[in-house]
Scaffold this motif. Sequence first.
Motif, PDB file in Angstrom:
ATOM      1  N   UNK A  42       2.140 -14.738   3.862  1.00  0.00           N
ATOM      2  CA  UNK A  42       1.652 -13.565   4.584  1.00  0.00           C
ATOM      3  C   UNK A  42       0.131 -13.554   4.709  1.00  0.00           C
ATOM      4  N   UNK A  43      -0.561 -14.437   3.960  1.00  0.00           N
ATOM      5  CA  UNK A  43      -2.023 -14.404   3.914  1.00  0.00           C
ATOM      6  C   UNK A  43      -2.648 -14.599   5.296  1.00  0.00           C
ATOM      7  N   UNK A  44      -2.026 -15.411   6.132  1.00  0.00           N
ATOM      8  CA  UNK A  44      -2.641 -15.725   7.419  1.00  0.00           C
ATOM      9  C   UNK A  44      -1.792 -15.223   8.579  1.00  0.00           C
ATOM     10  N   UNK A  45      -1.142 -14.102   8.357  1.00  0.00           N
ATOM     11  CA  UNK A  45      -0.258 -13.524   9.366  1.00  0.00           C
ATOM     12  C   UNK A  45      -0.981 -13.310  10.701  1.00  0.00           C
ATOM     13  N   UNK A  46      -2.159 -12.653  10.667  1.00  0.00           N
ATOM     14  CA  UNK A  46      -2.880 -12.350  11.897  1.00  0.00           C
ATOM     15  C   UNK A  46      -3.352 -13.618  12.599  1.00  0.00           C
ATOM     16  N   UNK A  47      -3.805 -14.622  11.813  1.00  0.00           N
ATOM     17  CA  UNK A  47      -4.252 -15.883  12.410  1.00  0.00           C
ATOM     18  C   UNK A  47      -3.094 -16.596  13.107  1.00  0.00           C
ATOM     19  N   UNK A  48      -1.917 -16.569  12.470  1.00  0.00           N
ATOM     20  CA  UNK A  48      -0.743 -17.232  13.057  1.00  0.00           C
ATOM     21  C   UNK A  48      -0.362 -16.571  14.376  1.00  0.00           C
ATOM     22  N   UNK A  49      -0.314 -15.231  14.378  1.00  0.00           N
ATOM     23  CA  UNK A  49       0.055 -14.528  15.607  1.00  0.00           C
ATOM     24  C   UNK A  49      -0.998 -14.728  16.691  1.00  0.00           C
ATOM     25  N   UNK A  50      -2.249 -14.870  16.282  1.00  0.00           N
ATOM     26  CA  UNK A  50      -3.311 -15.080  17.260  1.00  0.00           C
ATOM     27  C   UNK A  50      -3.181 -16.441  17.948  1.00  0.00           C
ATOM     28  N   UNK A  51      -2.917 -17.482  17.157  1.00  0.00           N
ATOM     29  CA  UNK A  51      -2.823 -18.818  17.748  1.00  0.00           C
ATOM     30  C   UNK A  51      -1.531 -18.994  18.532  1.00  0.00           C
ATOM     31  N   UNK A  52      -0.475 -18.258  18.153  1.00  0.00           N
ATOM     32  CA  UNK A  52       0.792 -18.341  18.884  1.00  0.00           C
ATOM     33  C   UNK A  52       0.824 -17.437  20.114  1.00  0.00           C
ATOM     34  N   UNK A  53      -0.168 -16.565  20.243  1.00  0.00           N
ATOM     35  CA  UNK A  53      -0.172 -15.591  21.319  1.00  0.00           C
ATOM     36  C   UNK A  53       0.170 -16.148  22.697  1.00  0.00           C
ATOM     37  N   UNK A  54      -0.455 -17.249  23.141  1.00  0.00           N
ATOM     38  CA  UNK A  54      -0.155 -17.777  24.488  1.00  0.00           C
ATOM     39  C   UNK A  54       1.269 -18.296  24.640  1.00  0.00           C
ATOM     40  N   UNK A  55       1.965 -18.527  23.523  1.00  0.00           N
ATOM     41  CA  UNK A  55       3.299 -19.129  23.577  1.00  0.00           C
ATOM     42  C   UNK A  55       4.429 -18.101  23.454  1.00  0.00           C
ATOM     43  N   UNK A  56       4.112 -16.906  23.002  1.00  0.00           N
ATOM     44  CA  UNK A  56       5.144 -15.894  22.799  1.00  0.00           C
ATOM     45  C   UNK A  56       5.639 -15.380  24.145  1.00  0.00           C
ATOM     46  N   UNK A  57       6.953 -15.315  24.287  1.00  0.00           N
ATOM     47  CA  UNK A  57       7.548 -14.933  25.574  1.00  0.00           C
ATOM     48  C   UNK A  57       8.072 -13.502  25.598  1.00  0.00           C
ATOM     49  N   UNK A  58       7.825 -12.759  24.542  1.00  0.00           N
ATOM     50  CA  UNK A  58       8.301 -11.381  24.471  1.00  0.00           C
ATOM     51  C   UNK A  58       8.216 -10.871  23.052  1.00  0.00           C
ATOM     52  N   UNK A  59       8.846  -9.745  22.761  1.00  0.00           N
ATOM     53  CA  UNK A  59       8.829  -9.207  21.395  1.00  0.00           C
ATOM     54  C   UNK A  59       9.436 -10.207  20.405  1.00  0.00           C
ATOM     55  N   UNK A  60       8.852 -10.303  19.229  1.00  0.00           N
ATOM     56  CA  UNK A  60       9.347 -11.229  18.211  1.00  0.00           C
ATOM     57  C   UNK A  60       9.441 -10.505  16.872  1.00  0.00           C
ATOM     58  N   UNK A  61      10.316 -11.047  16.011  1.00  0.00           N
ATOM     59  CA  UNK A  61      10.410 -10.602  14.630  1.00  0.00           C
ATOM     60  C   UNK A  61       9.515 -11.503  13.789  1.00  0.00           C
TER      61      UNK A  61
END
Length: 267
Positions: A42-61
């Motif tokens: 969980x330490x790098x949760x925000x960093x992970x979501x930031x780098x994956x941002x362009x690849x996410x195709x909708x709401x995710x769990x």
Amino acid sequence: MNGLRVIPTWKHGQERLYVCRTDGRNIAWYDRRAARVNLLSEDRREDVLDVLGPFLTGPVTVGPPPVPTSAELARLTLPPDDDLAPNRPGETLLVALDRDPDPPRRLRPDPRRRSLAAEQAVGETLDGLEAGGWRTLHSIALPGGDRIHHLLIGPGGLYCVRAVHAHKQRVLIDDPMVAVGRRPPRPLLRYLRADADRAAYALTADVRPVLAPVGACGIEVTAPLREARVLPAEELYGLARAGGVLKPAEVEALHAVARNRHTWARV
């Protein structure tokens, strides 16, 4: 920059996007089909979501990886030599033809090749049902030299499917005898029911027998069949319409048991 990079990979036919640190270690992955980001920390949760941002195709769990089910654990601990899932349609015949090929001057085609073509045609149709939540195992060897051509497991239950080569020939069914063209009748329905009974015993579940003629120009059934169905290979997709028998978790659990070679050692 947060020092993370995204690496796309394919695993078991599914795309996953892995998030890696500069040293190459994975800290998360995005399963597009499940719409889930699995975090190893969980330490790098925000960093992970930031780098994956362009690849996410909708709401995710977002959260830690889900706990493996008993079916997944059984699959992960199954030795490759005992796993029947990689079997190709007609696997037994393919191995036999590789070890003992046709004589170079044989006057008539090897009957094994006709049987192989039939099993491959049926197997291709059954494999096409996977998107609907069905699972298929091919060429399951049984004690005594018998084998199940195809075992179909899905929302509509379990089916033991036997392929019959009948290219441009009529098929006459007089239970339990099956005559293809001018060839002598054979008690194929008796063999098929025996295979289904053995599968039911091995899996402690109801298994229904299905005879699948391939390429027949006509099928005649003289009387109603007992506990069996006859479906031309090109109509097997109709089995996918059946549902309400097994839940997805039950399908995966039965598939995990059936794919283990040792399941069939004492039937």
